[in-house]
Design a protein around this motif. Structure first.
Motif, PDB file in Angstrom:
ATOM      1  N   GLU A   1      -1.660   8.345  -4.855  1.00  0.00           N
ATOM      2  CA  GLU A   1      -1.985   7.154  -4.415  1.00  0.00           C
ATOM      3  C   GLU A   1      -2.399   7.029  -3.164  1.00  0.00           C
ATOM      4  OE1 GLU A   1       1.649   4.650  -5.542  1.00  0.00           O
ATOM      5  OE2 GLU A   1       1.545   5.802  -7.428  1.00  0.00           O
ATOM      6  N   SER A   2      -1.779   7.716  -2.234  1.00  0.00           N
ATOM      7  CA  SER A   2      -2.197   7.618  -0.848  1.00  0.00           C
ATOM      8  C   SER A   2      -3.777   7.965  -0.707  1.00  0.00           C
ATOM      9  CB  SER A   2      -1.638   8.325   0.238  1.00  0.00           C
ATOM     10  OG  SER A   2      -0.247   7.766   0.007  1.00  0.00           O
TER      11      SER A   2
ATOM     12  N   LYS B   1       0.787  -1.137  -0.099  1.00  0.00           N
ATOM     13  CA  LYS B   1      -0.016   0.101   0.160  1.00  0.00           C
ATOM     14  C   LYS B   1       1.079   1.407  -0.125  1.00  0.00           C
ATOM     15  CE  LYS B   1      -1.076  -0.006   4.988  1.00  0.00           C
ATOM     16  NZ  LYS B   1      -0.525  -1.067   5.596  1.00  0.00           N
ATOM     17  N   PRO B   2       0.556   2.232  -0.482  1.00  0.00           N
ATOM     18  CA  PRO B   2       1.324   3.457  -0.744  1.00  0.00           C
ATOM     19  C   PRO B   2       1.323   4.339   0.471  1.00  0.00           C
ATOM     20  CG  PRO B   2      -1.034   3.858  -1.654  1.00  0.00           C
ATOM     21  CD  PRO B   2      -1.091   2.413  -1.427  1.00  0.00           C
ATOM     22  N   VAL B   3       0.429   4.272   1.509  1.00  0.00           N
ATOM     23  CA  VAL B   3       0.412   5.046   2.590  1.00  0.00           C
ATOM     24  C   VAL B   3       0.706   4.171   3.934  1.00  0.00           C
ATOM     25  CG1 VAL B   3      -2.208   5.016   2.990  1.00  0.00           C
ATOM     26  CG2 VAL B   3      -1.149   6.807   3.735  1.00  0.00           C
ATOM     27  N   SER B   4       1.428   4.824   4.883  1.00  0.00           N
ATOM     28  CA  SER B   4       1.496   4.034   6.182  1.00  0.00           C
ATOM     29  C   SER B   4       0.053   4.293   7.105  1.00  0.00           C
ATOM     30  CB  SER B   4       2.654   4.656   6.827  1.00  0.00           C
ATOM     31  OG  SER B   4       2.805   3.988   8.037  1.00  0.00           O
ATOM     32  N   VAL B   5      -0.556   3.163   7.260  1.00  0.00           N
ATOM     33  CA  VAL B   5      -1.659   3.342   8.098  1.00  0.00           C
ATOM     34  C   VAL B   5      -1.360   3.023   9.703  1.00  0.00           C
ATOM     35  CG1 VAL B   5      -4.128   2.546   8.588  1.00  0.00           C
ATOM     36  CG2 VAL B   5      -3.024   2.749   6.338  1.00  0.00           C
ATOM     37  N   ASN B   6      -1.558   3.691  10.582  1.00  0.00           N
ATOM     38  CA  ASN B   6      -1.313   3.627  11.865  1.00  0.00           C
ATOM     39  C   ASN B   6       0.181   3.024  12.193  1.00  0.00           C
ATOM     40  OD1 ASN B   6      -3.707   3.873  12.633  1.00  0.00           O
ATOM     41  ND2 ASN B   6      -4.335   1.876  12.635  1.00  0.00           N
ATOM     42  N   PRO B   7       1.132   3.922  11.963  1.00  0.00           N
ATOM     43  CA  PRO B   7       2.647   3.858  11.940  1.00  0.00           C
ATOM     44  C   PRO B   7       3.476   3.272  13.235  1.00  0.00           C
ATOM     45  CG  PRO B   7       2.450   5.999  11.984  1.00  0.00           C
ATOM     46  CD  PRO B   7       0.984   5.474  11.610  1.00  0.00           C
TER      47      PRO B   7
ATOM     48  N   GLY C   1      -3.771   6.651  12.283  1.00  0.00           N
ATOM     49  CA  GLY C   1      -2.628   7.624  11.870  1.00  0.00           C
ATOM     50  C   GLY C   1      -2.355   7.325  10.222  1.00  0.00           C
ATOM     51  N   PHE C   2      -2.462   8.297   9.411  1.00  0.00           N
ATOM     52  CA  PHE C   2      -2.055   8.094   8.060  1.00  0.00           C
ATOM     53  C   PHE C   2      -1.092   9.118   7.828  1.00  0.00           C
ATOM     54  CE2 PHE C   2      -6.780   7.426   7.946  1.00  0.00           C
ATOM     55  CZ  PHE C   2      -6.822   5.932   7.485  1.00  0.00           C
ATOM     56  N   THR C   3       0.035   8.534   7.083  1.00  0.00           N
ATOM     57  CA  THR C   3       1.248   9.410   6.611  1.00  0.00           C
ATOM     58  C   THR C   3       1.682   8.911   5.538  1.00  0.00           C
ATOM     59  OG1 THR C   3       3.272  10.124   7.230  1.00  0.00           O
ATOM     60  CG2 THR C   3       2.807   8.267   8.282  1.00  0.00           C
TER      61      THR C   3
ATOM     62  N   LYS D   1       2.995   9.748  -4.785  1.00  0.00           N
ATOM     63  CA  LYS D   1       2.901   8.941  -3.543  1.00  0.00           C
ATOM     64  C   LYS D   1       1.549   9.752  -2.711  1.00  0.00           C
ATOM     65  CE  LYS D   1       5.062   6.185  -0.036  1.00  0.00           C
ATOM     66  NZ  LYS D   1       6.078   6.172   0.741  1.00  0.00           N
TER      67      LYS D   1
ATOM     68  N   TRP E   1       1.056  10.957  16.950  1.00  0.00           N
ATOM     69  CA  TRP E   1      -0.200  10.324  17.029  1.00  0.00           C
ATOM     70  C   TRP E   1      -0.927   9.745  18.186  1.00  0.00           C
ATOM     71  CZ3 TRP E   1      -2.286   5.244  15.460  1.00  0.00           C
ATOM     72  CH2 TRP E   1      -1.500   4.499  15.387  1.00  0.00           C
TER      73      TRP E   1
ATOM     74  N   LEU F   1       1.258  -0.851  11.925  1.00  0.00           N
ATOM     75  CA  LEU F   1       0.255  -1.609  12.728  1.00  0.00           C
ATOM     76  C   LEU F   1      -1.040  -2.066  11.998  1.00  0.00           C
ATOM     77  CD1 LEU F   1       0.695   0.691  15.973  1.00  0.00           C
ATOM     78  CD2 LEU F   1       1.594  -1.616  15.607  1.00  0.00           C
ATOM     79  N   ASP F   2      -1.243  -1.544  10.894  1.00  0.00           N
ATOM     80  CA  ASP F   2      -2.308  -1.991  10.028  1.00  0.00           C
ATOM     81  C   ASP F   2      -2.020  -3.422   9.417  1.00  0.00           C
ATOM     82  OD1 ASP F   2      -4.894  -1.543   8.667  1.00  0.00           O
ATOM     83  OD2 ASP F   2      -3.589  -1.478   6.823  1.00  0.00           O
TER      84      ASP F   2
ATOM     85  N   TYR G   1      -6.053   5.441  -2.002  1.00  0.00           N
ATOM     86  CA  TYR G   1      -6.139   4.410  -1.204  1.00  0.00           C
ATOM     87  C   TYR G   1      -7.198   4.567  -0.086  1.00  0.00           C
ATOM     88  CZ  TYR G   1      -4.473   0.389   1.836  1.00  0.00           C
ATOM     89  OH  TYR G   1      -4.662  -0.631   2.594  1.00  0.00           O
TER      90      TYR G   1
END
Ligand code: SF4
Lengths: 435, 453
Positions: free
Chosen positions: B102-103, A8-14, B82-84, B99, B66, A362-363, B106
């Motif tokens: 795309e984010s 996935k392109p995005v970090s979810v719950n890093p 938390g989205f980054t 990016k 976060w 964490l996702d 998504y």
């Protein structure tokens, strides 16, 4: 060795935190020190708040407080002003200048600025060093170990020129990894000392972040390794590095002063504890104190008592690399099926492990945690664990929803026993629910 | 009491709607504290609970921050995610816009949020990414509002970020939706963040008098609900100077009168409710507020009685980071506590004059310096306790000074009538805790060695 990562392109719950945070943490273990984050002020405020929440202690940190125009025109001016200010006001023994993503991207040459400052002020008995820690690489662990490495370099520089002294057979150095709690570091020092050895730990958060009531406020760290002890590390007979990330700083000492090092990937679990005690017995030429026999028996007995609840259990572990490997090691001894091992960034140690490791967030943990019994991660995992229906065990950093996390012990026979019981109790309670 | 009805004019201050020519004071390198503008923007907008909040930059900005605030949601939890974009070196060299595209896609396809807020951070501001362009393109493509928040850390203080977030709401959210129904008693709360559920308590009080909250800006907020804020009859700015600009802009554009108030202390609570009622222009509601205030104040004073006895004459140093000082002072005074020192580091001139109106010259003003200055004041003024934010908690404990947390991270609600009772109880329990006695004593074996010397 297979390393996987999500697409996935995005970090979810890093799970990841910025490297500078690791640098700030390392410097908390130096006596009268001040980490100076070279960047905009939010970075230091967040670091301070996060570490304060985790350790429940005041945290020393300052910032060069860059604003937009400073970055564009002259970031050096702020750095110099900050150094000046800290030096003249607080006279710290150690200042570590830590870059941030902002100063790295702006491409300011802060390291030569720091060197020049040192020359101009002819700073002799205090330590001023810099370390490059952009947030777009690594995580807490890499930031911490790079800082210890730079610190080690600086100590070597300071100690050089002073008359070379003899090696002391009964003195050893300890380089504890970033994930070890204040309680862990204290326990390790205690174990080493019980073999009649003197130990110098670099850094040493066990005396700065374990909680004490020294009065008289100071913005600098209170406790940690004093600078002159750090300089005496050159006289030690060997260096003990705990955690693969500490191998590089250990090598520094070997190259500079010919001090051999011994690396332990972790000290949790029966096998790891055995190896450590055996090693200490060899280098001290003293028999292992009888209390370790007892502790070993106690641990084995606990493992037997607990194995009923562990057998068939599965876990998702999401921690920084060294911590994850050491946690996996003792969970494997307890027969836990490791459903997924997740860590925020890749390190050389991960390439060597036999286990399948996932670089992620964490996702990704949540995705694999359905039907899993245990979820071990920092406090940010609590909600995901609840959604997935796994029992949550806080570990790593930050842990802000449990008291005493920063002083709990996970190393050696005693520490392993504490965790075998702690996690076992969670499994036992789950079983009681008939789930 | 404060200037009740808006006067449409603005004072010059950092958190306020400022003319461009008046910069905020520069933080002192090596002696700065407090968060960045990005932090302020997040604090303001993240309570919009059903939206997704995406931080565009390297990991530190979100990774280190976060889940650090106590804003509660009564329903959706998406804003707790938390989205980054977590930019790596390659992304920074070659640009992170792809990016970001795309984010956003998504997040929208997986979570279907009513909106996505996209936050600029220092690095993406420095490299000059066209975040607005990306957001615009994706809004059109996805049919979901994608809202850029241009408040990178290095533009200034936390307060400035709060103000910038207010501008974002005014320009891009408010006025974009319509409520299903409105009444003549609809109020917006601006700058109430529902810490520990405080807003729910206020809401119950309002309901009892026939008033209701139309939009929560932004504690326990919903995106669509903020969108119809322009239909309210009254705006209340809840102890947040930084969001005053938003209220002013709304008054200009939508003719919604506003006032500033607080819910800390019975007096301020009654005042705020009265002010709301007055501005709705409904005499009935005003009468109901009067009745409610009289009843609640009476009940409260009975219930407070035992606590007041124990708190009378106690001395406190208050360091809240400025904005809330004046309202908390009132609450403490109602409990019989003397405020002997007060932080003014983030207060505007107006805040300071409000503080002065309440405590006069009796107290020490602590403009700067944080922990050291607080402790000095505790000593010199013989204070019994420190009331401050979590940042200063542990230094107080080290010095064995009783401490009560008043800021965003706390878990207790202190707003409204019942809130004052909770605060009183908390203060008494803290002050009377056995640990202070235990901590003050040496270990017996240490005492004996002293004799032996
Ligand atoms: S100062 Fe800039 S880089 Fe640091 S946390 Fe704030 S926005 Fe992020």
């Amino acid at each position: 060795m297979p390393i996987k990562s999500a697409t996935k392109p995005v970090s979810v719950n890093p799970l990841k935190v910025g490297q500078p945070l690791g640098g700030v943490l390392a410097l908390q273990g130096m006596y009268r020190s001040m980490p100076l984050l070279h960047g905009a002020q939010g970075c230091s405020a967040f670091s301070k708040a996060l570490l304060t929440r985790h350790f429940r202690e005041p945290i020393a940190v300052q910032t060069s407080a860059l604003q937009e125009m400073d970055v564009i025109f002259d970031a050096d001016r702020n750095l110099e002003e900050a150094l000046d200010h800290i030096w003249s006001k607080h006279h710290p023994d150690v200042i570590g200048v830590i870059s941030t993503a902002l100063t790295e991207v702006a491409g300011v040459d802060f390291q030569s600025r720091v060197k020049a400052f040192k020359r101009e002020r002819a700073l002799k008995d205090s330590l001023l060093f810099s370390v490059s820690l952009p947030d777009f690489h690594g995580s807490l662990e890499t930031g911490y170990s790079s800082t210890v490495e730079s610190l080690m370099d600086a100590v070597l520089g300071l100690a050089r020129g002073k008359s070379p002294k003899k090696r002391r057979r009964t003195q050893v150095n300890l380089l504890p990894a970033s994930y070890l709690t204040a309680g862990d570091v204290m326990e390790i020092k205690d174990i080493i000392a019980s073999f009649g050895l003197e130990v110098i730990s670099l850094p040493d958060i066990s005396t700065s972040l374990s909680g004490h009531l020294l009065t008289g406020f100071s913005p600098l760290t209170r406790g940690g390794t004093p600078l002159d002890s750090a300089c005496q590390m050159l006289e030690s007979s060997c260096t003990i590095a705990i955690g693969a990330s500490m191998e590089r700083p250990a090598r520094r000492l070997t190259h500079a002063a010919g001090i051999p090092y011994h690396l332990f990937d972790g000290l949790s679990g029966l096998a790891a504890s055995d190896a450590f005690i055996h090693f200490l017995q060899k280098i001290s030429r003293e028999p292992a104190p009888v209390r370790f026999r007892w502790q070993r028996e106690n641990l084995l007995d606990s493992m037997l008592d607990a194995h009923f609840y562990y057998s068939g259990a599965s876990a998702v572990v999401a921690l920084e690399p060294d911590h994850m490997l050491s946690t996996a090691a003792w969970l494997e001894e307890m027969g836990v099926e490791l459903k997924r091992l997740i860590t925020p960034c890749s390190t050389p140690a991960l390439l060597k492990t036999e286990r399948e490791v996932w670089i992620g967030d964490l996702d990704d943990a949540e995705e694999s945690a359905q039907g899993v019994d245990l979820w071990i991660s920092n406090s940010h995992g609590r909600k995901g664990a609840a959604r997935a229906g796994a029992s949550f065990i806080p570990a790593g950093l930050p842990v802000y929803d449990e008291l005493g996390a920063h002083t709990s012990v996970s190393v050696g026979y005693r520490g392993t026993m504490e965790w075998v019981n702690k996690v076992g109790n969670v499994l036992l309670a789950e079983r009681g629910k008939g789930g | 009491m404060e200037a009740a009805v808006s006067n449409g004019r603005l004072e010059v201050s950092c958190g306020n709607k400022i003319p461009k020519s008046t910069p905020c004071p520069r933080p002192v390198p090596g002696e700065a504290s407090g968060g960045c503008s990005f932090d302020g923007a997040q604090i303001t907008l993240i309570p919009i609970a059903d939206a997704a909040h995406l931080v565009h930059g390297p990991i530190a900005c979100l990774g280190n921050s976060w889940e650090s605030r106590g804003s509660l949601s009564s329903g959706p939890e998406l804003s707790a995610y938390g989205f980054t974009t977590d930019l790596g070196e390659q992304d920074i060299i070659f640009g992170g816009e792809q990016k970001l595209h795309e984010s956003i896609r998504y997040i929208v396809s997986r979570f279907a949020p009513p909106a996505v807020f996209v936050y600029t951070t220092c690095v993406t501001a420095l490299t000059g990414e066209d975040i607005e362009g990306v957001c615009k393109a994706e809004s059109e493509r996805l049919g979901t509002p994608i809202i850029p928040v241009n408040s990178p850390g290095f533009v200034g203080s936390k307060n400035l970020g709060t103000r910038l977030a207010g501008d974002v709401l005014f320009q891009q959210v408010i006025g974009t939706t319509e409520p299903e129904q409105t009444t003549s008693h609809d109020v917006n709360l601006i700058g109430e963040y529902n810490i520990a559920g405080e807003m729910w308590h206020i809401e119950r009080l309002m309901q009892q008098t026939g008033m209701s909250i139309l939009s929560r800006i932004t504690g326990d907020g919903r995106f669509r609900e903020v969108g119809w804020a322009h239909r309210a009859k009254v705006n209340m700015v809840v102890c947040s100077r930084a969001l005053l600009g938003l209220a002013v802009q709304m008054e200009r554009k939508y003719s919604i009168p506003y006032f500033e108030g607080s819910f800390y202390g019975a007096r301020e609570t009654s005042y705020s409710l009265r002010q709301m009622a007055y501005l709705t222009g409904d005499r009935d509601v005003e009468r109901r507020v009067d009745k409610l205030a009289a009843r609640e104040e009476m009940r409260l004073s009975l219930e407070l009685e035992p606590y007041r006895k124990q708190l009378k004459g106690k001395r406190a140093v208050l360091y809240t980071g400025g904005v809330k000082s004046w309202s908390v002072i009132t609450a403490l005074q109602e409990l019989g506590i003397k405020v002997v020192g007060v932080g003014t580091n983030k207060s505007t001139a107006e805040d300071v004059s409000r503080i002065a109106a309440r405590i006069g010259d009796d107290a020490e003003y602590i403009p700067e310096g944080g922990a050291r200055q607080i402790l000095k004041t505790v000593r010199s003024r013989k204070a019994d306790m420190v009331i401050a934010g979590g940042r200063n908690m542990y230094m107080a404990l080290k010095e064995q000074v009783p401490f009560v947390d008043i800021n965003q991270e706390r878990h207790k609600a202190y707003a409204g009538y019942d809130g004052l009772l909770s605060l009183a109880k908390q203060l008494v329990h803290t002050l009377q805790h056995p640990v202070w006695g235990l901590a003050a004593k040496l270990a017996p074996w240490e005492e004996e060695t002293e004799f032996a010397d």
